[in-house]
Write an enzyme that holds these catalytic residues in place. Structure first.
Site, short mmCIF file in Angstrom:
data_model
loop_
_atom_site.label_atom_id
_atom_site.label_comp_id
_atom_site.label_asym_id
_atom_site.label_seq_id
_atom_site.Cartn_x
_atom_site.Cartn_y
_atom_site.Cartn_z
N GLU A 1 0.85 -1.20 0.00
CA GLU A 1 0.00 0.00 0.00
C GLU A 1 0.88 1.25 0.00
OE1 GLU A 1 -2.85 -0.03 3.18
OE2 GLU A 1 -3.86 1.78 2.46
N ASN B 1 -12.39 -1.56 -1.21
CA ASN B 1 -11.65 -2.14 -0.08
C ASN B 1 -12.33 -1.72 1.22
OD1 ASN B 1 -9.18 -3.07 1.54
ND2 ASN B 1 -9.33 -0.91 2.11
N GLU B 2 -12.53 -2.65 2.08
CA GLU B 2 -13.12 -2.38 3.41
C GLU B 2 -14.24 -1.36 3.30
OE1 GLU B 2 -10.15 -1.73 6.48
OE2 GLU B 2 -9.45 -3.79 6.28
N TYR C 1 -6.78 -9.30 11.27
CA TYR C 1 -5.47 -9.02 11.84
C TYR C 1 -5.39 -9.58 13.25
CZ TYR C 1 -4.34 -5.71 8.10
OH TYR C 1 -4.05 -5.13 6.88
N GLU D 1 -5.93 -9.39 3.48
CA GLU D 1 -5.17 -8.67 4.52
C GLU D 1 -5.17 -9.54 5.77
OE1 GLU D 1 -5.86 -4.50 5.25
OE2 GLU D 1 -6.42 -4.17 3.14
N GLN E 1 2.09 -6.06 5.66
CA GLN E 1 2.30 -5.72 4.26
C GLN E 1 3.72 -6.10 3.87
OE1 GLN E 1 1.12 -1.72 3.24
NE2 GLN E 1 -0.89 -1.93 4.18
O1 AHR Z 1 -2.98 -2.64 6.22
C1 AHR Z 1 -3.32 -1.45 6.85
C2 AHR Z 1 -4.80 -1.11 6.70
O2 AHR Z 1 -5.55 -2.06 7.36
C3 AHR Z 1 -5.34 -1.13 5.30
O3 AHR Z 1 -5.15 0.07 4.63
C4 AHR Z 1 -6.80 -1.34 5.51
O4 AHR Z 1 -7.42 -1.98 4.44
C5 AHR Z 1 -6.85 -2.12 6.80
O5 AHR Z 1 -7.75 -1.59 7.70
#
Ligand code: AHR
Length: 507
Positions: free
Chosen positions: A25, A172-173, A248, A308, A357
């Site tokens: 990103e 995205n999201e 995450y 992600e 990332q």
């Molecule tokens: O990876 C960091 C952020 O986490 C990304 O921009 C977003 O898609 C997610 O919330």
């Protein structure tokens, strides 16, 4: 002693190479400094791409790279990143650190990078703040080979031939930074936007990825599929090829307080197990989202794209909080080894996963500092597991597997996955999640056990917080592994505490 019975006649799903994918990103030092330094840099580069980084990523066998975000994607206007660099618009990256984005890395540079890496392309389009026209013109710019305003513009900007877009993310999201939409609204918008993702004659069809759920938001999955379902009577291909999932692992976050997620390098044994327990949740959410997807798509044509995932800790002290720069330890390696095994074992539904990332941001495989570059423990896990890419998952039974960690943080001690490649070579990857106890694993093959020998075996091990730095870049690295003996039924292996092991068996 645990026992791993491998039924090498029970061939299951193909492990999509894209499960070993990555995400880059416009955030912190991922693109700029990490990947791209510009042609005039003193750091050795080819067309602006760091040579050391490209070489390391090729060695790790990167299969696909998602770009340009993330939250950045839903604020990205692709036309700002084409044409002569000196006239490209400069803007503030409001989402990530408030720094100047000069757009010197844009569409042409992304495809050049993927070309150098030899990986597939995954472009994430802007649905949150962009228009259907903007997205559809980007697709035309990238992929149309005839006479058209966008194809002509691409040629004018120096690229005669169209590129191949393997995957296109439609937003995205969108439940969050991509527009705070509700699922039915997103799904209706998805129906509209995807209509204008044209597949031009002679091109490889673009696989379209819809925005899926955050964590365990099963309602999102259900409503999006329900709203789109009537549009896919003849199968999903060409309408929705993938549905994303973001999850995450935040080691110490409580009650949604993003101000404290815990240090990347300074944590207790209890937090170590808590982290793995939180990472293990991936298995549950894949299963449950998968069950919902099965109701609409029993033939599993829509891939679950975990585009992600990874560990998200507090930033390294003294660094820009908006840059999300964090160190990477053996704890990250265990999380990566465990999660990749989970993905392999769900490869009937999971068709892509992109760790977040790639460089200098969150759970990265590479960290850079000026002209220096180090490989993180997570890098070595991806490299050790690369033989699973495109191989066939084999059926296994893992018996007498103890648990580690106490109470609510208890997790299985050993995580595994086993695959067979096109040449019949079997790859076994294992993690020992215990911080203090080795584990003997009796590996049995149900067919031709005696005919197999170890062709290659390697290990990554250390103390839980061990990590590489620019001063000591090889504290944690892949080493050759020899703690095994051949038996009549297969192999007897001793996994040291806190380790990730890869073993390849060949006839
Ligand atoms: O990876 C960091 C952020 O986490 C990304 O921009 C977003 O898609 C997610 O919330």
């Amino acid at each position: 002693m645990a026992k791993l019975v491998i039924n090498n006649e029970n061939k299951k799903s193909t492990i999509a190479p894209e499960i070993y994918g990555h995400f880059s990103e416009h955030l912190g030092r991922c693109i700029y400094e990490g990947l791209y330094v510009g042609e005039d840099s003193d750091i050795p580069n080819v067309k602006g791409m760091r040579k050391d980084v490209v070489e390391a990523l090729k060695e790790m066998q990167i299969p696909v790279l998602r770009w340009p975000g993330g939250c950045f994607a839903d604020e990205y206007h692709w036309m700002d990143g084409i044409g002569p660099k000196e006239s490209r618009k400069k803007m503030i990256n409001t989402h990530w650190g408030g720094v100047v984005e000069d757009n010197s890395f844009g569409t042409h540079e992304y495809f050049e990078l993927c070309n150098q890496l030899g990986c597939k392309t995954y472009v994430n389009a802007n649905m949150g703040s962009g228009t259907v026209r903007e997205m559809s013109e980007w697709v035309e710019y990238m992929t149309f080979n005839g006479v058209s305003p966008m194809a002509d513009l691409r040629k004018k900007n120096g690229h005669e031939e169209p590129w191949v877009v393997d995957y296109l993310g439609v937003g995205n999201e969108n439940w969050g930074c991509g527009g705070n939409m509700r699922p039915a609204y997103y799904a209706d918008e998805y129906r509209r936007y995807q209509t204008y993702v044209r597949n031009y004659d002679g091109n490889k069809p673009i696989a379209k990825i819809a925005c899926g759920s955050n964590n365990d938001d099963y309602e999102w999955t259900k409503v999006v599929l329900d709203t789109c379902y009537d549009h896919m009577p003849d199968g999903v291909h060409g309408f929705m090829d993938g549905l994303s999932l973001h999850y995450y692992t935040l080691p110490e976050m409580e009650n949604g307080n993003w101000d404290y997620k815990g240090s990347a390098t300074d944590f207790t044994e209890e937090i170590f197990y808590k982290t793995l327990k939180r990472g293990y949740f991936m298995d549950e959410i894949i299963t449950k989202h998968g069950e919902i997807m099965d109701q609409y798509d029993p033939e599993k044509q829509i891939g679950m794209m975990v585009d992600e995932w990874g560990m998200w800790t507090d930033v390294e002290p003294g660094t820009n909080p908006g840059f999300l720069y964090q160190q990477n330890t053996m704890r990250d390696a265990l999380l990566a080894g465990m999660t990749l095994n989970i993905f392999n074992n769900h490869s009937d539904r999971v068709k892509m996963a992109c760790i977040a990332q790639l460089i200098n941001v969150l759970q990265s495989v590479i960290l850079t500092d000026g002209d220096k570059m180090i490989k993180t423990p997570t890098y070595y896990v991806f490299k050790m597991y690369r033989h699973h890419q495109g191989a066939t998952l084999l059926g296994v039974d893992l018996l007498a597997n103890p648990t580690v960690g106490k109470g609510e943080f208890e997790v299985p001690k050993v995580f595994q996955s086993v695959s067979e490649d096109k040449d019949g070579v079997i790859t076994i990857t294992l993690t020992n999640n215990s911080l203090d106890a080795a584990e003997d694993v009796e590996i049995q093959l149900t067919k031709d056990a005696g005919a197999y020998n170890v062709a290659e075996a390697s290990i990554l091990t250390g103390k839980m917080a061990d990590h590489n730095t620019f001063e000591a870049p090889e504290v944690v690295k892949e080493q050759s592994f020899d703690k095994y003996t051949k038996t009549a039924e297969g192999l007897s292996v001793t996994l040291p505490a806190c380790s990730v092991v890869s073993i390849r068996l060949k006839k």
